[in-house]
Design a protein around this motif. Structure first.
Motif, PDB file in Angstrom:
ATOM      1  N   UNK A   1      -7.725  -1.530  -3.960  1.00 37.45           N
ATOM      2  CA  UNK A   1      -9.010  -2.225  -3.942  1.00 37.45           C
ATOM      3  C   UNK A   1      -9.907  -1.596  -4.999  1.00 37.45           C
ATOM      4  N   UNK A   2      -9.952  -2.230  -6.161  1.00 30.98           N
ATOM      5  CA  UNK A   2     -10.677  -1.646  -7.289  1.00 30.98           C
ATOM      6  C   UNK A   2     -12.197  -1.750  -7.127  1.00 30.98           C
ATOM      7  N   UNK A   3     -12.668  -2.424  -6.083  1.00 35.11           N
ATOM      8  CA  UNK A   3     -14.107  -2.458  -5.842  1.00 35.11           C
ATOM      9  C   UNK A   3     -14.607  -1.127  -5.281  1.00 35.11           C
ATOM     10  N   UNK A   4     -13.666  -0.274  -4.855  1.00 34.97           N
ATOM     11  CA  UNK A   4     -14.020   1.046  -4.340  1.00 34.97           C
ATOM     12  C   UNK A   4     -13.815   2.070  -5.443  1.00 34.97           C
ATOM     13  N   UNK A   5     -14.833   2.851  -5.720  1.00 33.14           N
ATOM     14  CA  UNK A   5     -14.719   3.850  -6.774  1.00 33.14           C
ATOM     15  C   UNK A   5     -13.787   4.968  -6.326  1.00 33.14           C
ATOM     16  N   UNK A   6     -13.073   5.531  -7.287  1.00 35.05           N
ATOM     17  CA  UNK A   6     -12.153   6.643  -7.025  1.00 35.05           C
ATOM     18  C   UNK A   6     -11.166   6.292  -5.909  1.00 35.05           C
ATOM     19  N   UNK A   7     -10.659   5.067  -5.964  1.00 33.34           N
ATOM     20  CA  UNK A   7      -9.783   4.599  -4.892  1.00 33.34           C
ATOM     21  C   UNK A   7      -8.470   5.373  -4.847  1.00 33.34           C
ATOM     22  N   UNK A   8      -8.077   6.015  -5.956  1.00 32.90           N
ATOM     23  CA  UNK A   8      -6.839   6.808  -5.963  1.00 32.90           C
ATOM     24  C   UNK A   8      -6.959   8.050  -5.101  1.00 32.90           C
ATOM     25  N   UNK A   9      -8.177   8.415  -4.689  1.00 33.83           N
ATOM     26  CA  UNK A   9      -8.373   9.553  -3.808  1.00 33.83           C
ATOM     27  C   UNK A   9      -8.640   9.115  -2.366  1.00 33.83           C
ATOM     28  N   UNK A  10      -8.416   7.839  -2.069  1.00 41.08           N
ATOM     29  CA  UNK A  10      -8.686   7.282  -0.736  1.00 41.08           C
ATOM     30  C   UNK A  10      -7.369   6.809  -0.123  1.00 41.08           C
ATOM     31  N   UNK A  11      -7.112   7.209   1.129  1.00 40.35           N
ATOM     32  CA  UNK A  11      -5.835   6.906   1.765  1.00 40.35           C
ATOM     33  C   UNK A  11      -6.068   6.417   3.190  1.00 40.35           C
ATOM     34  N   UNK A  12      -6.574   5.191   3.307  1.00 38.89           N
ATOM     35  CA  UNK A  12      -6.754   4.582   4.619  1.00 38.89           C
ATOM     36  C   UNK A  12      -6.712   3.066   4.462  1.00 38.89           C
ATOM     37  N   UNK A  13      -7.027   2.325   5.529  1.00 37.96           N
ATOM     38  CA  UNK A  13      -6.868   0.875   5.515  1.00 37.96           C
ATOM     39  C   UNK A  13      -7.718   0.189   4.458  1.00 37.96           C
ATOM     40  N   UNK A  14      -8.801   0.807   4.045  1.00 41.16           N
ATOM     41  CA  UNK A  14      -9.653   0.184   3.040  1.00 41.16           C
ATOM     42  C   UNK A  14      -9.223   0.490   1.617  1.00 41.16           C
ATOM     43  N   UNK A  15      -8.090   1.180   1.446  1.00 41.43           N
ATOM     44  CA  UNK A  15      -7.611   1.478   0.091  1.00 41.43           C
ATOM     45  C   UNK A  15      -7.094   0.228  -0.616  1.00 41.43           C
ATOM     46  N   UNK A  16      -6.742  -0.805   0.147  1.00 40.05           N
ATOM     47  CA  UNK A  16      -6.281  -2.065  -0.429  1.00 40.05           C
ATOM     48  C   UNK A  16      -7.141  -3.188   0.130  1.00 40.05           C
ATOM     49  N   UNK A  17      -7.093  -4.323  -0.513  1.00 37.63           N
ATOM     50  CA  UNK A  17      -7.856  -5.474  -0.042  1.00 37.63           C
ATOM     51  C   UNK A  17      -7.201  -6.064   1.205  1.00 37.63           C
ATOM     52  N   UNK A  18      -7.960  -6.849   1.934  1.00 37.03           N
ATOM     53  CA  UNK A  18      -7.417  -7.499   3.128  1.00 37.03           C
ATOM     54  C   UNK A  18      -6.272  -8.424   2.764  1.00 37.03           C
ATOM     55  N   UNK A  19      -6.354  -9.057   1.614  1.00 36.34           N
ATOM     56  CA  UNK A  19      -5.272  -9.947   1.179  1.00 36.34           C
ATOM     57  C   UNK A  19      -3.986  -9.167   0.969  1.00 36.34           C
ATOM     58  N   UNK A  20      -4.078  -8.004   0.327  1.00 35.19           N
ATOM     59  CA  UNK A  20      -2.891  -7.174   0.129  1.00 35.19           C
ATOM     60  C   UNK A  20      -2.389  -6.627   1.460  1.00 35.19           C
ATOM     61  N   UNK A  21      -3.301  -6.248   2.341  1.00 31.58           N
ATOM     62  CA  UNK A  21      -2.918  -5.704   3.642  1.00 31.58           C
ATOM     63  C   UNK A  21      -2.133  -6.721   4.456  1.00 31.58           C
ATOM     64  N   UNK A  22      -2.468  -7.979   4.302  1.00 35.19           N
ATOM     65  CA  UNK A  22      -1.806  -9.035   5.078  1.00 35.19           C
ATOM     66  C   UNK A  22      -0.337  -9.212   4.704  1.00 35.19           C
ATOM     67  N   UNK A  23       0.103  -8.625   3.586  1.00 32.46           N
ATOM     68  CA  UNK A  23       1.486  -8.779   3.151  1.00 32.46           C
ATOM     69  C   UNK A  23       2.449  -7.849   3.883  1.00 32.46           C
ATOM     70  N   UNK A  24       1.916  -6.875   4.632  1.00 35.47           N
ATOM     71  CA  UNK A  24       2.777  -5.845   5.205  1.00 35.47           C
ATOM     72  C   UNK A  24       2.786  -5.919   6.724  1.00 35.47           C
ATOM     73  N   UNK A  25       3.974  -5.992   7.312  1.00 38.96           N
ATOM     74  CA  UNK A  25       4.057  -5.979   8.781  1.00 38.96           C
ATOM     75  C   UNK A  25       3.811  -4.602   9.381  1.00 38.96           C
ATOM     76  N   UNK A  26       3.956  -3.548   8.554  1.00 39.54           N
ATOM     77  CA  UNK A  26       3.776  -2.187   9.043  1.00 39.54           C
ATOM     78  C   UNK A  26       2.891  -1.410   8.077  1.00 39.54           C
ATOM     79  N   UNK A  27       2.099  -0.507   8.639  1.00 38.51           N
ATOM     80  CA  UNK A  27       1.261   0.391   7.848  1.00 38.51           C
ATOM     81  C   UNK A  27       1.449   1.797   8.411  1.00 38.51           C
ATOM     82  N   UNK A  28       1.675   2.763   7.516  1.00 35.20           N
ATOM     83  CA  UNK A  28       1.853   4.158   7.916  1.00 35.20           C
ATOM     84  C   UNK A  28       0.683   4.972   7.382  1.00 35.20           C
ATOM     85  N   UNK A  29      -0.034   5.627   8.289  1.00 39.28           N
ATOM     86  CA  UNK A  29      -1.186   6.443   7.901  1.00 39.28           C
ATOM     87  C   UNK A  29      -1.034   7.840   8.495  1.00 39.28           C
TER      88      UNK A  29
END
Length: 807
Positions: free
Chosen positions: A571-599
């Motif tokens: 999600x490039x709307x978030x600054x320094x996104x490469x240092x962020x590791x949670x559900x908001x690291x990607x857009x909702x559209x991208x998140x919808x592509x995955x049946x599983x998420x590992x955090x």
């Protein structure tokens, strides 16, 4: 450790048996320690061929056992079993054991066997382990390196031994790391036949582990040490070729090189043969005519031409079955300067100093230049001067005693290094240095430490017999003559001993501090692996080994790197996104592509959208399964933090996810010192209100880290060692602290200390090191999700129009 030692012993013994049988079949019937690399080449070829034909680990294991049994039969039947019954000098075994023991220093210091070189050093083992396990299991998806023609000889050999011993690939690769120096020491022992026995044992072990070879093995980069081993054996066998049949082992060594390094590896062998041929041709009788070994007629060249043909034919026969796939490696991007940086190949910031190949470089970090090290630069240059002078004096002495074969190999290695330096990449030139290093050490020690002790002892004995008949003047004259005779011998020996001590210290420094991966996180991911087999998932962490640890699935990451081929746009709307590791690291559209998420289980993170359910929980990770659509979810934060106060838009949203209180954070600079070593804890203060707080920590550490607080006596939390990645990485759960006292914030001191190495590591002088990053305190409990709450600390919100459409 037992599995690693068993793997090493099996590889060494199998190599010696198979190699000796190959030498016998080639007409070289005298027992030789050079059999080791010849046999290793044969094992690599057979394993690589079977793997190329689709054979799994069990089939490879059967093929390897069949090869060793057939070799043993050859030795038992040849000349009534005389070769099988012959015994080598027991000191050769001592040299092999010493080299293997030195190579095991990283494991001994760490107290366990694991993956070497993890973190910023070198994570290539992520690919090697994946390839070995893929050969054994043939899971899907297929590793991308398979289509790129990556040579699979070592990986197939590991897969076969893995099946034989029912061991982990990690342990068998560790065994390979121990076996390579042991085999190299045996070959060096064979070459250093002019040394006294004790010196010969020590020098052989040092040839096996000069500084650059130790640096590569300390990061489990095994290919270059294998190539150096095969190259030394190739050079030593060249002068033994008298008939065409004698050249079969040369072809076998060449084929083994291809299955380790693909066809570019043949440059070292071909160059050695050419340079040695030129050296030989220039050695004339009386300075005139053709070389006496070849005769005075041009027809004397015919046997060597036939021998070259036999070697080439052997190479072709053994590589043609896998030729098509191996040729694909020519396009491997690491070999092309213009494309090498596409995937961040290599772990080097710049060119290594060629002085490192001389063997004296007094630092545990081979990537540092003399100017960048914390040690005085003069130490590096003085060590290099010592090594350089030692080599210059040793080279002519080696040529007189041993001939031009090993110097020919070194000359080739130097030329290839210069070509790689001028035309290649930092990555390839460093490899060339690692291959040249054992050759330099072999010549230096062999040239300087070779003894003429028998003649000296004879001279001394003769002097003593005549002493009574001499007058005082004659005695003084005889003493002076003896001193002048012995001095030229003792000075090179003294120089050789000084070089050996300095080189041994340099290698020890790098082996002692080599990082060995902690296994806690890998073991936890192994529990999750079966739940996502055959599926794609979003991995919101930073671990270069995740593709291996979750092999059989397709873990996508939002931070692109060489070891993770599956990439989802962040999600490039978030600054320094490469240092962020949670559900908001990607857009909702991208998140919808995955049946599983590992955090990770850190509380300091954006929570999931509605409809996500935890299906697996480990101490460090949460595996989420999607049961609803995340579309319409919008992050409130604008940076790597999980939310912000008053984070709602102007238009009233639908659902809003809020934290009970804003988290309390402190970055890495708040620690008294962010690098913690051994018994030197670091401390910081957090202003916390009374009550319970979940702590989250960014860190990497070679051993477990314990958090405690002198202000909260009952609080102590130990987090596992973590070398997943050094740099921007996720937060990890670091315990719950209950702050006592009346209402109102109060400073609470948090102390972090790293566990000391085990006793063996402390005796070796090894350090435990942790790098501390940011720390955060979050109120425990699930975020509140519902309408309203925009004045609170908002994690995410849902637009009304999106909710109406989805409803």
């Amino acid at each position: 450790m037992i599995a690693a030692i068993a793997s090493a012993a099996l590889l060494v013994a199998g190599s010696l048996v198979v190699g000796q049988a190959a030498l016998v079949l080639a007409g070289l019937t005298r027992p030789s320690l050079v059999a080791g690399p010849v046999g290793l080449a044969a094992l690599l070829v057979v394993a690589g061929l079977v793997a190329g034909w689709g054979g799994e680990g069990t089939v490879i294991a059967v093929a390897l056992v069949a090869l060793v049994v057939a070799a043993a039969i050859v030795l038992l039947r040849f000349d009534g079993g005389s070769v099988a019954r012959s015994r080598h000098d027991p000191a050769a075994l001592a040299a092999a054991v010493l080299a293997g023991l030195c190579a095991a220093i990283p494991f001994i210091a760490a107290g366990h066997v694991g993956i070497l070189g993890v973190g910023l050093v070198n994570d290539d083992m992520a690919s090697h382990l994946l390839l070995a396990d893929w050969i054994d299991e043939r899971f899907r998806p297929e590793p991308v390196l398979i289509d790129q023609g990556y040579p699979l000889g070592p990986h197939a050999l590991v897969a076969g031994v893995d099946e034989l011993l029912a061991a982990r690939s990690i342990d068998v690769f560790a065994g390979l790391v121990l076996a390579i120096p042991a085999l190299t020491a045996l070959v060096a022992y064979s070459a250093l036949d002019r040394l006294a026995r004790a010196a010969r044992v020590a020098a052989s072990a040092l040839v096996a582990l000069p500084y650059m070879a130790a640096a590569y093995l300390a990061q489990e980069a095994f290919k270059e040490p294998i190539i150096a081993l095969l190259l030394i054996a190739f050079a030593l066998l060249l002068p033994a070729v008298r008939r065409p049949r004698n050249a079969i082992p040369l072809g076998l060594l060449a084929a083994g090189t291809v299955y380790v390094y693909s066809f570019p590896g043949l440059a070292w062998l071909l160059g050695t043969a050419v340079v040695w041929g030129l050296f030989t041709a220039l050695r004339t009788e009386g300075g005139k005519g053709l070389p006496p070994r070849l005769g005075r007629e041009l027809g004397a060249w015919r046997p060597l031409a036939l021998a070259a043909g036999v070697a080439i034919a052997t190479l072709l026969v053994l590589t043609l079955p896998d030729l098509g796939r191996l040729l694909d490696f020519v396009d491997f991007r690491a070999l092309h300067p213009g494309r090498a940086n596409e995937g961040g190949l290599g772990n080097l910031a710049g060119q290594l100093s060629p002085l490192e190949a001389l063997g004296v470089w007094p630092t545990s970090e081979f990537r540092l230049s003399a100017a960048a090290s914390s040690h005085p630069a003069i130490l590096f240059y003085a060590g290099a001067l010592l090594a350089g002078v030692a080599f210059v004096i040793a080279l002519p002495r080696w040529l007189r005693r041993h001939g031009p074969a090993i110097p020919a190999a070194l000359a080739t290695a130097v030329v290839l290094y210069l070509l790689a330096r001028a035309l290649g990449t930092v990555y390839t030139s460093a490899k060339a240095l690692a291959i040249a290093a054992p050759l330099l050490t072999l010549i230096t020690l062999g040239g300087l430490l070779a003894t003429e002790a028998p003649r000296i002892r004879e001279a001394v004995g003769e002097r003593r017999r005549k002493l009574r008949s001499m007058d005082a003047r004659t005695v003084r004259s005889t003493d002076a003559e003896r001193f002048r005779a012995v001095l030229p011998h003792r000075l090179p020996v003294a120089l050789g001993l000084a070089f050996a001590l300095a080189a041994a210290l340099s290698s020890f420094l790098i082996l002692r501090q080599a990082p060995v991966a902690p296994e806690a996180h890998a073991d936890e991911l192994a529990e999750i692996r079966s739940l996502v087999a055959g599926e794609k998932l979003l991995f919101l962490g930073r671990d270069n080994f995740v593709l291996y640890e979750l092999r059989g699935s397709k873990p996508f990451t939002h931070v692109r790197n060489f070891y993770d081929p599956y990439f989802v746009e962040p999600n490039f709307e978030i600054s320094d996104v490469a240092a962020k590791f949670d559900f908001d690291s990607v857009t909702a559209t991208a998140l919808a592509e995955f049946p599983y998420v590992l955090t990770t289980r850190a509380a300091y993170a954006s929570g999931p959208p509605p409809g996500y359910r935890v299906i697996a929980r480990t101490p460090s990770y949460l595996l989420w399964e999607r049961h609803g659509s995340p579309l319409g979810r919008m992050p409130a934060e604008r940076g790597p933090e999980p939310g912000r106060v008053d984070g709602c838009p102007r238009r009233p949203p639908g659902l809003v996810s809020t934290f009970a209180e804003p988290p309390v954070t402190a970055d890495a600079t708040a620690w008294s010192h962010s690098t913690v070593e051994n018994a030197d804890p670091a401390t910081l203060e957090l202003d916390l209100a009374p009550g319970a707080w979940d702590l989250s920590l960014q860190y990497d550490a070679t051993r477990p880290v314990t958090l405690s607080s002198p202000d909260v006596p009952g609080f102590s939390k130990t987090v596992p060692g973590n070398l997943d990645y050094r740099g921007p990485a996720p937060y990890w759960p670091a315990g719950e602290i209950e702050v006592p006292g009346p209402p109102g914030d109060r400073p609470v001191r948090i102390t972090a200390s790293v566990e000391r190495p085990p006793l063996a590591g402390r005796l070796l002088g090894a350090d435990s090191i942790a790098h501390l990053g940011s720390i955060a305190a979050t109120r425990p409990g699930e975020p509140r999700v519902g309408p309203g709450g925009c004045d609170d600390y908002v994690d995410w919100f849902e637009r009304r129009r999106a909710k109406a459409r989805d409803g």
